[in-house]
Design an enzyme around this catalytic site. Structure first.
Site, PDB file in Angstrom:
ATOM      1  N   SER A 150      38.982  53.328  83.726  1.00 12.46           N
ATOM      2  CA  SER A 150      37.873  52.383  83.895  1.00 12.46           C
ATOM      3  C   SER A 150      38.299  50.979  84.301  1.00 12.46           C
ATOM      4  CB  SER A 150      37.043  52.316  82.609  1.00 12.46           C
ATOM      5  OG  SER A 150      37.851  51.926  81.521  1.00 12.46           O
ATOM      6  N   HIS A 178      33.852  57.666  85.161  1.00 14.38           N
ATOM      7  CA  HIS A 178      33.830  56.922  86.433  1.00 14.38           C
ATOM      8  C   HIS A 178      34.111  57.804  87.654  1.00 14.38           C
ATOM      9  CE1 HIS A 178      33.434  53.064  84.395  1.00 14.38           C
ATOM     10  NE2 HIS A 178      34.214  53.593  83.471  1.00 14.38           N
ATOM     11  N   LYS A 209      26.633  55.578  84.317  1.00 12.69           N
ATOM     12  CA  LYS A 209      27.330  54.896  85.405  1.00 12.69           C
ATOM     13  C   LYS A 209      26.749  55.377  86.745  1.00 12.69           C
ATOM     14  CE  LYS A 209      30.891  54.252  82.031  1.00 12.69           C
ATOM     15  NZ  LYS A 209      30.281  53.075  81.426  1.00 12.69           N
TER      16      LYS A 209
HETATM   17  C1  LIG Z   1      35.879  55.869  80.408  1.00 14.52           C
HETATM   18  C2  LIG Z   1      34.657  55.546  79.626  1.00 14.52           C
HETATM   19  N1  LIG Z   1      34.249  56.402  78.676  1.00 14.52           N
HETATM   20  C3  LIG Z   1      33.158  56.145  77.927  1.00 14.52           C
HETATM   21  C4  LIG Z   1      32.399  55.010  78.127  1.00 14.52           C
HETATM   22  C5  LIG Z   1      31.210  54.758  77.263  1.00 14.52           C
HETATM   23  O1  LIG Z   1      30.053  55.085  77.940  1.00 14.52           O
HETATM   24  P1  LIG Z   1      28.650  54.401  77.592  1.00 14.52           P
HETATM   25  O2  LIG Z   1      28.677  53.046  78.205  1.00 14.52           O
HETATM   26  O3  LIG Z   1      27.663  55.319  78.217  1.00 14.52           O
HETATM   27  O4  LIG Z   1      28.524  54.348  76.109  1.00 14.52           O
HETATM   28  C6  LIG Z   1      32.763  54.121  79.133  1.00 14.52           C
HETATM   29  C7  LIG Z   1      31.956  52.937  79.473  1.00 14.52           C
HETATM   30  O5  LIG Z   1      31.755  52.014  78.801  1.00 14.52           O
HETATM   31  C8  LIG Z   1      33.933  54.376  79.883  1.00 14.52           C
HETATM   32  O6  LIG Z   1      34.354  53.514  80.808  1.00 14.52           O
END
Ligand SMILES: Cc1ncc(COP(=O)(O)O)c(C=O)c1O
Length: 359
Positions: A150, A178, A209
């Site tokens: 990310s 992502h 996303k």
């Molecule tokens: C790699 C990754 N996993 C999980 C999440 C968590 O997702 P959410 O924002 O839907 O809670 C994110 C984003 O914040 C992320 O970048």
């Protein structure tokens, strides 16, 4: 985007395909509100499971080519609930150093032994698995990584990881947060792009996303999903997501697989190619654009903050990412490109970056 009364050109959103404002999704959400109301009323296991939740899970399982899928109210809840449900004392979790906080928190909560390998370092992954098998011969061993990281935008070497995890009889969880919508056939993600979907035991993703909505999911074998339904505390002890959110996410999953979805993904990649042409220095030394996330690593926190401020003075918003999200000496500008950006907007960003001498 609007910020403090100003309009800024944003390169910060994870809405890579521009789906958050797509009419089809809005209509799906409105229709679901009219039909089911706003809240779901209770947790999924009490009476919160409504038709849109079930339909969304069927659509996700079909998209991922798995027997079943389970949705959670956020990607964070998905990771925390799943990792802590699948591993416990006597098991081993082997995580990439750059795994998202939600995966780390789930690991800490699990009570399992935790080993962390340097980012994408296959040799260390292998030695951790060897250690795990020697010290926990009866335990469940799970490798945890992301498809696209990310804050770095690069990909995991999934084919190699699959080969190694199989040798040590370990399970593999890949968070495609992502990658979904961006990579793979119809945006199915990195595992699909490499035709490795069947080898990833626990396929995680977010709906928040590229899918433009909110929530998270796990796709996998029926047995896995049944286990999570019975053990994942963030699923069991939390009110079901609003039905309109599930309906909009379902519309997003379907839309992503249409010709229009394909066109939008192609537009995203054209935009990324344009960024690469405008800023060849960022992609020198064999570095390629691997996703919609392009970091410019500046080092000191102050440098990243100053660069972000100078961009903001030119009405451009790029977030400065700093410790503890990234290491202390690796503060950065995190640029995200979407299909909705125009070529001119990307050129404007690149000119501004050159103007402040960060590229
Ligand atoms: C790699 C990754 N996993 C999980 C999440 C968590 O997702 P959410 O924002 O839907 O809670 C994110 C984003 O914040 C992320 O970048």
């Amino acid at each position: 985007m609007e910020h403090a009364g100003r309009t800024l050109l944003s390169f910060a959103s994870n809405d890579y395909l521009g789906l958050a404002t797509e009419p089809v999704l809005k209509e799906a959400a409105k229709a679901a509100i009219d039909r089911y109301g706003v809240g779901s009323g209770a947790s999924r296991l009490i009476c919160g499971s409504l038709t849109p939740h079930g339909r969304l899970e069927e659509a996700l399982a079909a998209l991922k080519g798995t027997e079943a899928a389970l949705t959670f109210s956020s990607g964070y809840a998905t990771a925390v609930g799943t990792v802590s449900a699948l591993a416990r004392e006597g098991d081993v979790l082997v995580l990439d150093k750059l795994c998202h906080a939600s995966l780390i928190d789930g690991a800490k909560l699990s009570g399992a032994a935790i080993r962390v390998f340097p980012h994408n370092h296959l040799g260390k992954l292998e030695s951790h698995l060897k250690w795990a098998r020697e010290n926990y011969p009866e335990g469940r061993v799970i490798v945890v990584t992301e498809a696209v990281f990310s804050m770095d935008g690069n990909r995991a070497p999934l084919a190699e990881i699959v080969e190694i995890k199989k040798r040590f009889d370990a399970l593999l969880l890949v968070d495609e947060a992502h990658a979904v919508g961006v990579l793979g056939r119809n945006g199915r993600g990195l595992a699909d792009a490499l035709r490795l979907g069947a080898e990833v035991d626990i396929q995680m993703g977010t709906l928040s996303k590229a899918l433009g909505v909110s929530g998270g999911y796990i796709a996998g074998a029926r047995k896995l999903i049944d286990l999570l339904i019975n053990r994942a505390r963030s699923f069991i002890y939390s009110t079901a997501p609003p039905p309109a959110v599930a309906a909009a996410a379902m519309a997003a999953v379907e839309w992503m697989q249409t010709a229009e979805g394909e066109r939008r993904r192609e537009q995203l990649w054209r935009n990324l190619a344009h960024l690469g042409e405008e800023m060849p220095q960022v992609f020198s030394g064999g570095r390629k654009i691997q996703s919609a996330i392009v970091p410019i690593i500046l080092g000191e926190t102050e440098r990243a903050l100053e660069a972000a401020e100078r961009l903001s003075a030119q009405a451009i918003y790029v977030p400065a990412i700093r410790f503890p999200t990234v290491p202390k000496d690796a503060a950065r500008l995190r640029i995200t490109i979407t299909a909705n950006h125009t070529k001119e907007q990307i050129t404007r960003l690149c000119e501004a970056l050159r103007g402040i001498e960060v590229v």
